[in-house]
Scaffold this motif. Structure first.
Motif, PDB file in Angstrom:
ATOM      1  N   LYS A  76      -6.426   4.212   9.849  1.00 17.57           N
ATOM      2  CA  LYS A  76      -6.859   4.333   8.453  1.00 17.57           C
ATOM      3  C   LYS A  76      -6.929   2.971   7.752  1.00 17.57           C
ATOM      4  O   LYS A  76      -7.890   2.668   7.036  1.00 17.57           O
ATOM      5  CB  LYS A  76      -5.890   5.262   7.710  1.00 17.57           C
ATOM      6  N   ASP A 106       0.831  -1.209   0.000  1.00 14.97           N
ATOM      7  CA  ASP A 106       0.000   0.000   0.000  1.00 14.97           C
ATOM      8  C   ASP A 106       0.867   1.262   0.000  1.00 14.97           C
ATOM      9  O   ASP A 106       1.854   1.353   0.734  1.00 14.97           O
ATOM     10  CB  ASP A 106      -0.898  -0.033   1.257  1.00 14.97           C
ATOM     11  N   ASP A 107       0.500   2.247  -0.805  1.00 13.18           N
ATOM     12  CA  ASP A 107       1.301   3.475  -0.914  1.00 13.18           C
ATOM     13  C   ASP A 107       1.387   4.249   0.397  1.00 13.18           C
ATOM     14  O   ASP A 107       2.423   4.848   0.700  1.00 13.18           O
ATOM     15  CB  ASP A 107       0.726   4.388  -2.014  1.00 13.18           C
ATOM     16  N   ASN A 108       0.284   4.247   1.168  1.00 15.76           N
ATOM     17  CA  ASN A 108       0.315   4.937   2.463  1.00 15.76           C
ATOM     18  C   ASN A 108       1.317   4.273   3.415  1.00 15.76           C
ATOM     19  O   ASN A 108       2.063   4.950   4.122  1.00 15.76           O
ATOM     20  CB  ASN A 108      -1.081   4.929   3.118  1.00 15.76           C
ATOM     21  N   LEU A 139      -2.077   5.777  10.810  1.00 16.62           N
ATOM     22  CA  LEU A 139      -2.083   4.817   9.708  1.00 16.62           C
ATOM     23  C   LEU A 139      -2.811   3.531  10.103  1.00 16.62           C
ATOM     24  O   LEU A 139      -3.563   2.959   9.304  1.00 16.62           O
ATOM     25  CB  LEU A 139      -0.635   4.506   9.290  1.00 16.62           C
ATOM     26  N   GLY A 187       4.848   5.011   2.205  1.00 16.12           N
ATOM     27  CA  GLY A 187       5.187   6.399   2.522  1.00 16.12           C
ATOM     28  C   GLY A 187       5.623   6.538   3.971  1.00 16.12           C
ATOM     29  O   GLY A 187       6.591   7.261   4.292  1.00 16.12           O
ATOM     30  N   PHE A 188       4.937   5.821   4.858  1.00 11.62           N
ATOM     31  CA  PHE A 188       5.293   5.820   6.281  1.00 11.62           C
ATOM     32  C   PHE A 188       6.677   5.196   6.473  1.00 11.62           C
ATOM     33  O   PHE A 188       7.517   5.711   7.225  1.00 11.62           O
ATOM     34  CB  PHE A 188       4.234   5.050   7.081  1.00 11.62           C
TER      35      PHE A 188
END
Length: 286
Positions: free
Chosen positions: A128, A88-90, A125, A93-94
């Motif tokens: 989410k 997952d991109d999120n 995160l 990114g984290f």
């Protein structure tokens, strides 16, 4: 008698390649101690060293950054519960934020690294995505020539420190480390207890029976030497060119291997795959 679970039999089978009933019998005799069962099986059958434990509960990624001057490199392992979230991109990114802070501060203490903004970002995160996310380990390697390699799956990485040479050479050796998984950099780095255990196993193997002690000792020396060569980075045949050892490769560049770390996602975290274990349990009944 120890309670031998189907999951234990499954792990012993995966690590030794032996049959189900043979593994079950060895576990019963070892009272459920998997490492002891492996040693006993090696003594009785002359079997080679078993694979390391491979059960993992965690998915996730390893991310790596190398300093522009190759004086140090940092790697972080961040775990998720599923492979889906690990892509997952999120999530990624984290991971980049965690790596950037660890890299700039040379911080290997996870609690200190996460204190404040990063912990808040992790919690947000989790809310989410709806999956637990944890920063598990941070590695820092410093030296005269340091580089690393991350496997294309992002689940396996290595960092290597050399005394000299260039970044490409260090990266090649790091790639070899991910592929071949040496235990130590040099034979002399092997812990004494590992050598003692290996010798005990060698001396108890069937072809040693009835031989004079001095012959057994001589044979054991040869086998220990082979064990060290197979498990020491510098003595292994280089994956890109098996005609030369890793030591010969780095020496040709006027360098020597100082150290390495190899990081696999989820190493040492246990998980039970209930469906497969239940299936094995059915076969073991009776």
């Amino acid at each position: 008698m120890a309670n031998i679970s189907a999951a234990m039999v499954k792990e012993l089978r995966e690590r030794t390649g032996l049959g189900m009933m043979e593994c079950k019998k060895a576990l019963v005799e070892a009272e459920g101690d998997i490492e002891r069962a492996i040693d006993d099986l090696r003594k009785s059958s002359g079997m080679k060293a078993a694979k390391k434990a491979g059960r993992t509960a965690a998915d996730g990624v390893v991310a790596l950054r190398v300093a522009d001057d190759n004086s140090y490199a940092v790697a972080v392992e961040v775990n998720s519960e599923t492979d889906f979230v690990a892509r997952d991109d999120n999530f990624l990114g984290f991971v980049e934020k965690v790596l950037a802070k660890a890299f700039s501060e040379k911080q290997t203490d996870v609690a200190a690294l996460m204190a404040g903004d990063l912990e808040a970002a992790r919690e947000a995160l989790v809310q989410k995505i709806g999956e637990n996310i944890s920063v598990r380990r941070v590695f820092l390697v410093e030296g005269a020539m340091v580089d690393g390699y991350v496997h294309s799956t992002n689940r396996l990485a290595a960092i290597v420190a050399l005394t000299a040479g260039n970044a490409e050479l260090a990266r090649d050796v790091a790639m070899h480390v991910t592929a071949v998984n040496p235990r130590v950099a040099k034979p002399e780095d092997m812990p004494q207890e590992e050598l003692t255990r290996e010798k005990e196993i060698i001396m108890a193997q069937p072809d040693m029976e009835g031989k004079p002690q001095e012959i057994k000792e001589k044979m054991a020396v040869g086998r220990i030497k082979k064990f060290l060569a197979e498990n020491s980075l510098v003595e292994q045949a280089f994956v890109k060119n098996p005609e030369q050892t890793v030591a010969q490769l780095v020496k040709s560049a006027g360098a020597d291997v100082v150290s390495f770390v190899r990081i696999g996602v989820g190493e040492g975290i246990e998980v039970e795959k209930k469906d497969f274990a239940a299936e094995v349990a059915e076969q073991l009944k009776g």
